[in-house]
Design a protein around this motif. Structure first.
Motif, PDB file in Angstrom:
ATOM      1  N   CYS B  28       0.839  -1.202   0.000  1.00 24.53           N
ATOM      2  CA  CYS B  28       0.000   0.000   0.000  1.00 24.53           C
ATOM      3  C   CYS B  28       0.874   1.252   0.000  1.00 24.53           C
ATOM      4  CB  CYS B  28      -0.932   0.011   1.207  1.00 24.53           C
ATOM      5  SG  CYS B  28      -2.183  -1.286   1.116  1.00 24.53           S
ATOM      6  N   GLY B  29       2.004   1.168   0.709  1.00 26.30           N
ATOM      7  CA  GLY B  29       2.930   2.300   0.721  1.00 26.30           C
ATOM      8  C   GLY B  29       3.458   2.589  -0.660  1.00 26.30           C
ATOM      9  N   SER B  30       3.832   1.544  -1.399  1.00 29.59           N
ATOM     10  CA  SER B  30       4.375   1.807  -2.734  1.00 29.59           C
ATOM     11  C   SER B  30       3.287   2.282  -3.685  1.00 29.59           C
ATOM     12  CB  SER B  30       5.119   0.587  -3.285  1.00 29.59           C
ATOM     13  OG  SER B  30       4.291  -0.532  -3.262  1.00 29.59           O
ATOM     14  N   LEU B  31       2.046   1.817  -3.470  1.00 25.50           N
ATOM     15  CA  LEU B  31       0.941   2.346  -4.283  1.00 25.50           C
ATOM     16  C   LEU B  31       0.783   3.838  -4.040  1.00 25.50           C
ATOM     17  CD1 LEU B  31      -2.019  -0.184  -4.093  1.00 25.50           C
ATOM     18  CD2 LEU B  31      -0.295   0.108  -5.861  1.00 25.50           C
ATOM     19  N   ALA B  32       0.891   4.189  -2.751  1.00 28.73           N
ATOM     20  CA  ALA B  32       0.748   5.600  -2.405  1.00 28.73           C
ATOM     21  C   ALA B  32       1.840   6.411  -3.084  1.00 28.73           C
ATOM     22  CB  ALA B  32       0.800   5.777  -0.887  1.00 28.73           C
ATOM     23  N   SER B  38       2.739  10.502  -0.235  1.00 31.31           N
ATOM     24  CA  SER B  38       3.887  10.063   0.545  1.00 31.31           C
ATOM     25  C   SER B  38       3.621   8.663   1.071  1.00 31.31           C
ATOM     26  CB  SER B  38       4.146  11.052   1.681  1.00 31.31           C
ATOM     27  OG  SER B  38       3.997  10.418   2.914  1.00 31.31           O
ATOM     28  N   ALA B  39       4.695   7.939   1.407  1.00 28.48           N
ATOM     29  CA  ALA B  39       4.546   6.565   1.873  1.00 28.48           C
ATOM     30  C   ALA B  39       3.751   6.507   3.175  1.00 28.48           C
ATOM     31  CB  ALA B  39       5.912   5.920   2.057  1.00 28.48           C
ATOM     32  N   THR B  40       3.690   7.626   3.882  1.00 31.64           N
ATOM     33  CA  THR B  40       2.935   7.625   5.136  1.00 31.64           C
ATOM     34  C   THR B  40       1.437   7.491   4.884  1.00 31.64           C
ATOM     35  OG1 THR B  40       2.893  10.022   5.057  1.00 31.64           O
ATOM     36  CG2 THR B  40       4.608   9.025   6.404  1.00 31.64           C
ATOM     37  N   ALA B  41       1.020   7.613   3.633  1.00 30.47           N
ATOM     38  CA  ALA B  41      -0.397   7.440   3.315  1.00 30.47           C
ATOM     39  C   ALA B  41      -0.773   5.961   3.258  1.00 30.47           C
ATOM     40  CB  ALA B  41      -0.737   8.120   1.994  1.00 30.47           C
ATOM     41  N   ASN B 299       8.206   9.115 -12.698  1.00 27.42           N
ATOM     42  CA  ASN B 299       8.814   9.127 -11.366  1.00 27.42           C
ATOM     43  C   ASN B 299       9.570   7.836 -11.047  1.00 27.42           C
ATOM     44  OD1 ASN B 299       6.790   7.344 -10.899  1.00 27.42           O
ATOM     45  ND2 ASN B 299       5.896   8.400  -9.142  1.00 27.42           N
ATOM     46  N   CYS B 300      10.227   7.268 -12.071  1.00 25.11           N
ATOM     47  CA  CYS B 300      10.982   6.012 -11.891  1.00 25.11           C
ATOM     48  C   CYS B 300      11.927   6.075 -10.695  1.00 25.11           C
ATOM     49  CB  CYS B 300      11.793   5.701 -13.132  1.00 25.11           C
ATOM     50  SG  CYS B 300      10.814   5.671 -14.624  1.00 25.11           S
ATOM     51  N   GLY B 301      12.588   7.214 -10.510  1.00 23.58           N
ATOM     52  CA  GLY B 301      13.548   7.330  -9.418  1.00 23.58           C
ATOM     53  C   GLY B 301      12.897   7.243  -8.048  1.00 23.58           C
ATOM     54  N   VAL B 302      11.572   7.436  -7.990  1.00 20.68           N
ATOM     55  CA  VAL B 302      10.862   7.372  -6.722  1.00 20.68           C
ATOM     56  C   VAL B 302      10.222   5.991  -6.557  1.00 20.68           C
ATOM     57  CG1 VAL B 302       9.037   8.393  -5.333  1.00 20.68           C
ATOM     58  CG2 VAL B 302      10.408   9.840  -6.834  1.00 20.68           C
ATOM     59  N   THR B 303       9.460   5.575  -7.583  1.00 23.00           N
ATOM     60  CA  THR B 303       8.766   4.291  -7.509  1.00 23.00           C
ATOM     61  C   THR B 303       9.745   3.121  -7.604  1.00 23.00           C
ATOM     62  OG1 THR B 303       6.871   5.302  -8.584  1.00 23.00           O
ATOM     63  CG2 THR B 303       6.948   2.911  -8.557  1.00 23.00           C
ATOM     64  N   MET B 304      10.746   3.295  -8.457  1.00 17.46           N
ATOM     65  CA  MET B 304      11.723   2.252  -8.729  1.00 17.46           C
ATOM     66  C   MET B 304      11.057   0.987  -9.272  1.00 17.46           C
ATOM     67  SD  MET B 304      14.805   3.077  -6.365  1.00 17.46           S
ATOM     68  CE  MET B 304      14.591   2.366  -4.784  1.00 17.46           C
ATOM     69  N   TRP B 305      11.835  -0.060  -9.438  1.00 17.75           N
ATOM     70  CA  TRP B 305      11.321  -1.276 -10.082  1.00 17.75           C
ATOM     71  C   TRP B 305      11.526  -2.473  -9.172  1.00 17.75           C
ATOM     72  CZ3 TRP B 305       9.157  -1.936 -15.032  1.00 17.75           C
ATOM     73  CH2 TRP B 305       8.992  -0.740 -15.747  1.00 17.75           C
ATOM     74  N   ASN B 306      10.837  -3.565  -9.518  1.00 10.30           N
ATOM     75  CA  ASN B 306      10.996  -4.843  -8.815  1.00 10.30           C
ATOM     76  C   ASN B 306      10.885  -4.655  -7.303  1.00 10.30           C
ATOM     77  OD1 ASN B 306      11.377  -5.982 -11.308  1.00 10.30           O
ATOM     78  ND2 ASN B 306      13.605  -5.767 -11.212  1.00 10.30           N
ATOM     79  N   ASN B 307       9.725  -4.229  -6.886  1.00  8.16           N
ATOM     80  CA  ASN B 307       9.484  -3.997  -5.459  1.00  8.16           C
ATOM     81  C   ASN B 307      10.493  -3.035  -4.858  1.00  8.16           C
ATOM     82  OD1 ASN B 307       7.275  -5.688  -5.528  1.00  8.16           O
ATOM     83  ND2 ASN B 307       8.519  -7.492  -5.073  1.00  8.16           N
TER      84      ASN B 307
END
Ligand code: HEM
Ligand code: HEM
Ligand code: SF4
Ligand code: SF4
Lengths: 230, 444
Positions: B28-32, B38-41, B299-307
Motif C-alpha cells: 500500500c505504501g508503494s501504491l501511495a 507520501s509513503a505515510t499514506a 517518477n521512476c527514481g521514486v517508484t523504482m522497479w521490482n518492489n
C-alpha cells in the motif's frame, strides 16, 4: 578616403548599451550552451545558471531595443548628424531602393565602386531584421527546455508543435549554429572596410569622412574633423 | 461455501496466500508513492482497499486486459514480480475477467466470458500494445477480429480504458519512422471512431506495474469508481489527477532528472564519459552517455522497479526515455525521438531526409567561415579594407531612370573637385564658428 563620416548620431548611447549587452550575453550563451551540449568535468550548475540568466537578459534586451526604436532617434545614414525615429532605419529606406543588386555585385567583386546607401547596406539590413526574430525563437525554445517554464500552456503548445522536448532540444542546439553563422557574417561585414565602424559602435569614437545628405540622397561634402587632431 | 469464507476480509484472503499484513502495508505504501502521495499514506490506502472490497461484495468493476500489437512485456513485467506477489493477488480479487496471457482459460469459453462482461457494462479495459492500422489492420487478428475492431468494441461500452505501456499510448516503437504498419495508440483510435470513453495513459517500455496498480486501485476503490458509475468523467480525471495527455500527473509530472539520485553529480559536472571507466564506478552522472532523464517525465527514481529494489539509472544505465509518448502524436514516440540511446545528439529529419545536427550545422558553419575568409582576402586585395572602395558617383538604377531618380545629383560633389573643395571648406568653417562661440562662452 572613401567612407562616410562616422558620427555618434548613427548609434545613440542606448543602442550602444543594448549592443554591448547583446555581445556579452551572446558570448556567455554560446560558451555555456556548448558546455551543456558537450559536458566537461566542470560545474554544470554554473553553466546552466549562467545560460538561463544570459538567455533571459538577451530576450529582454532584444525587446527593449526594438521598443526603443520607436522612441529614440538615430541618423538614417552614415555621414550625417540628422536623425529620424530609429525604426525607420530598419525598414527599407529610399536610399536603399534598387540597390540590393548593387550590394551583391559589390561584395562579389563584380562592381568596383561602393554603392550609395543608407545606414545599413541591404545585406546587413536583412540580417539585422532576422536577428530579433531569431532571438525570440531561441528564447521560446529555451523556455520550453527550462523546468520552471516548460509545463506552462505556452511552452506545451510549442513542444507539441515540434514533437516533444527532445526535438526542441536539438532545434535549440541547431539555433546556436545559426547565431554563430550570423556572428561570422556580422563581424566580417562590420569590419570589412576598416575598424572605424567598430570603434564608433563600441566606444562612440567619431571619425571624419564624406558627408551624406539624407534628403537629397547624395554625397554633399567631406568632414575631415581636423579640429579633433589639435 | 460457508458464510465465514464468503465474507472474508482482504487481509485474511492475503494471509491465505501467504502474504503478511506487513507486506500488504508495504505494498500500500508503494501504491501511495506511485500515485504521487507520501509513503505515510499507506494505512489510508490499506483501509480504503479493505473497506471497499468488503462493501463491494463482488460488485466491483471487472477488468479486461486486452493485448494489442504488443510484446506482452508489460504483462511480463507485471507477472514477474517476485513472490509474494501482493499486487497480483489484489488484482485477482478485483476481478480480472479476461487476459490473453494470464488467464488459465482459453478459446471460445474465454471469448464468451469477455463478451458477457462487455454486454454487462461497467468494466475497465487495460489495453496493452499498439494498434496497427496499416495493411487493412490485418497485422493483428484475435478470434477473427482485427486489433482495431477488438479495441473499438471493448472501449465503446467501457467505463474507462487504461492504455498500458508506451505502445498503447501512441504506438511506441512501432510508430517510429517510417511506421509502415501505421501504428498508433488507444487515444488516437478512440478519437478516430469518436468514442468518448476516458483514457488513462500509463507509458513506459514496459510500464511499471506499480503505476498500473496505483491507477487501478484509485479507479476501482478510492472514489474513482463512483465517478465512473455516474459517467462523471471530470470527477475521474480529478481523482486520478490526469494531465492534458491523460497521464496521472503525480506519476508523470516531473522529469527523471528531477528525482535522480545522480543529480548532485550532474550539477557538479561529475560525468561518466565511458562505460567501464572509473567515473562509472564512482556512480557519476550518465548525461554524456546520452541520458534522456532531463527530457523524460516519469517518477521512476521514486517508484523504482521490482518492489523498489533498483531502477535503470541506479543500475548504471542512462535513461532511454521509454516514457516519452505523446498520445496526440505517434511521431513523438520514445524510440524515434531518443535514438541513438547512448548519444547526446539525435537525428533530425525533414521528410525523408535524415541528418545529424552537429555534422550539418558544424559543416555549414565551417563553409560560411571559409567563404568569409576568402571574401576578406578579396576585400583586402581589392583595396577596400581601408575605408571601402570609392563611392559610385550615381546609382546604377538612377542613371538608367533619370526621370525617377532617387538621388538629386545636382547637389552631389562626387567627381567634381571644385565643388568638393568648396564643401570641405564650408564644413571646416562651421567647426571654427562653433569653437569660437564655445571660447566666447568660456571667456564670459
Ligand atoms: C542565441 C542564444 C542561445 C544559444 C547560442 C544557446 C545555446 C544552447 C545550447 C548549445 C544548449 C545545449 C543544448 C543541448 O544539447 O541540450 C542550450 C540549452 C539550453 N538553453 Fe540555450 N541558447 C541560447 C539562448 C537561450 C535562451 C534565450 C534561453 C532561455 C530564455 C535558453 C535556455 C536554455 C535552456 C533552459 C537549455 C537547457 C539547459 C539544460 O538542459 O539544463 N537558451 N542552449
Ligand atoms: C552576437 C552578438 C551581436 C549581436 C546580436 C549584434 C547585433 C547587432 C545589431 C542588431 C546591430 C544593428 C544596430 C543596432 O542595434 O543599433 C549591430 C550593429 C553593429 N555591430 Fe553588432 N552584434 C553583435 C556582435 C558584434 C560584434 C562582435 C561586433 C564587432 C566586432 C559588432 C559590430 C557591430 C557594428 C560595427 C555595428 C554597426 C554597424 C553599422 O552601423 O554599420 N557586433 N549589431
Ligand atoms: S543520470 Fe541522467 S537523470 Fe540522472 S542526473 Fe544525470 S542526466 Fe539527470
Ligand atoms: S528511467 Fe527512463 S528508461 Fe528507465 S524506466 Fe524510467 S523512463 Fe524508462
Amino acid at each position: 578616403m572613401a567612407h562616410l563620416a562616422h558620427y555618434k548620431e548613427a548609434h545613440p548611447l542606448p543602442f550602444v548599451i543594448t549592443h554591448w549587452i547583446n555581445l556579452v550575453a551572446m558570448a556567455i550563451l554560446i560558451i555555456s550552451g556548448l558546455l551543456i551540449h558537450f559536458p566537461v568535468p566542470i560545474s554544470m550548475g554554473i553553466a546552466r545558471g549562467l545560460h538561463i540568466f544570459a538567455g533571459i537578459v538577451l530576450v529582454i534586451n532584444c525587446l527593449v531595443r526594438v521598443i526603443m526604436a520607436f522612441f529614440v532617434r538615430s541618423a538614417p545614414t552614415a555621414g550625417t548628424r540628422e536623425t529620424v525615429k530609429d525604426y525607420k532605419t530598419w525598414l527599407p529606406q529610399k536610399d536603399n531602393r534598387h540597390q540590393g543588386g548593387a550590394w551583391v555585385k559589390y561584395y562579389l567583386f563584380m562592381k568596383k565602386d561602393h554603392p550609395l546607401g543608407a545606414k545599413l547596406g541591404v545585406p546587413q539590413k536583412i540580417s539585422y531584421l532576422l536577428i530579433p526574430i531569431l532571438i525570440i525563437l531561441m528564447g521560446i525554445s529555451g523556455l520550453c527546455l527550462w523546468a520552471p517554464t516548460a509545463p506552462s500552456g505556452f511552452c506545451q503548445f510549442f513542444l507539441n508543435l515540434v514533437g516533444g522536448a527532445m526535438s526542441m532540444r536539438i532545434i535549440h542546439y541547431f539555433g546556436m549554429y545559426v547565431f554563430i553563422i550570423f556572428l561570422f557574417i556580422h563581424v566580417h561585414l562590420a569590419t570589412a572596410e576598416g575598424n572605424e565602424p567598430v570603434k564608433l559602435m563600441f566606444l562612440r569614437k567619431e571619425h571624419g569622412g564624406l558627408v551624406y545628405d539624407p534628403d537629397k540622397h547624395v554625397i554633399v561634402g567631406e568632414d575631415k574633423m581636423e579640429h579633433l587632431e589639435h | 461455501m460457508s458464510e465465514a469464507t464468503a465474507n472474508f476480509g482482504l487481509v485474511d484472503a492475503l494471509e491465505a496466500r501467504g502474504i503478511s499484513r506487513r507486506s500488504f502495508l508495504k505494498f500500500c505504501g508503494s501504491l501511495a508513492v506511485a500515485a504521487g502521495l507520501s509513503a505515510t499514506a499507506a494505512p489510508r490506502v490499506a483501509m480504503a482497499l479493505e473497506t471497499e472490497l468488503e462493501n463491494a461484495k463482488g460488485g466491483l468493476f471487472p477488468v479486461l486486459w486486452i493485448e494489442g500489437a504488443s510484446c506482452t512485456g508489460c504483462t511480463e513485467s507485471f507477472a514477474q514480480i517476485e513472490t509474494p506477489d501482493v499486487g497480483k493477488v489484489v488484482l485477482e480479487l478485483i476481478a480480472l475477467n479476461y487476459s490473453d496471457v494470464l488467464c488459465a482459460g482459453a478459446g471460445h469459453s474465454l471469448e464468451a466470458a469477455k463478451e458477457e462482461t462487455i454486454q454487462n457494462g461497467n468494466y475497465v479495459v487495460v489495453y496493452e500494445g499498439g494498434i496497427t492500422q496499416g495493411f487493412g489492420s490485418n497485422t493483428l487478428r484475435v478470434a477473427m477480429e482485427t486489433g482495431e475492431e477488438i479495441l473499438v468494441h471493448a472501449a465503446e461500452n467501457a467505463a474507462a480504458v487504461i492504455a498500458l505501456g508506451s505502445c498503447a499510448v501512441n504506438g511506441g516503437w512501432m510508430a517510429a519512422y517510417p511506421n509502415p504498419a501505421e501504428a498508433t495508440g488507444v487515444s488516437g483510435i478512440l478519437k478516430k471512431h469518436s468514442i468518448a470513453t476516458p483514457v488513462v495513459n500509463i507509458p513506459g517500455c514496459p510500464a511499471n506495474p506499480e503505476w498500473l496498480m496505483s491507477v487501478l486501485v484509485q479507479v476501482l476503490m478510492m472514489g474513482g469508481a463512483e465517478g465512473l458509475l455516474a459517467g462523471d468523467v471530470p470527477a475521474v480525471v480529478k481523482t486520478l489527477g490526469l494531465n492534458d495527455e491523460g497521464k496521472p500527473q503525480g506519476i508523470f509530472g516531473e522529469t527523471i532528472h528531477d528525482n535522480c539520485e545522480r543529480r548532485g553529480h550532474f550539477e557538479n559536472g561529475e560525468f561518466v564519459y565511458e562505460f567501464g571507466s572509473k567515473e562509472e564506478e564512482l556512480g557519476y552522472c550518465l548525461y554524456p552517455l546520452g541520458c534522456k532523464g532531463p527530457q523524460t517525465k516519469a517518477n521512476c527514481g521514486v517508484t523504482m522497479w521490482n518492489n523498489r529494489r533498483s531502477w535503470c539509472i541506479q543500475a548504471g544505465s542512462p535513461c532511454l526515455g521509454c516514457c516519452e509518448a505523446n498520445p496526440n502524436d505517434p511521431g513523438d514516440n520514445w524510440v524515434e525521438v531518443n535514438t541513438p540511446f547512448y548519444k547526446r545528439d539525435r537525428d533530425l529529419h525533414i521528410g525523408d531526409w535524415f541528418f545529424r545536427p552537429t555534422v550539418v550545422a558544424a559543416g555549414l558553419t565551417g563553409i560560411v567561415g571559409a567563404a568569409i575568409l576568402i571574401h576578406r582576402f578579396g576585400m583586402k586585395k581589392a583595396g577596400r579594407m581601408d575605408g571601402g572602395a570609392d563611392f559610385e558617383p550615381i546609382r546604377a538604377w538612377d542613371a538608367k531612370n533619370p526621370d525617377r531618380s532617387i538621388g538629386q545629383y545636382e547637389y552631389s560633389v562626387m567627381g567634381d573637385p571644385v565643388k568638393m573643395k568648396a564643401a570641405q571648406e564650408e564644413i571646416a568653417k562651421q567647426y571654427e564658428v562653433a569653437e569660437e562661440a564655445a571660447a566666447e562662452d568660456e571667456g564670459r
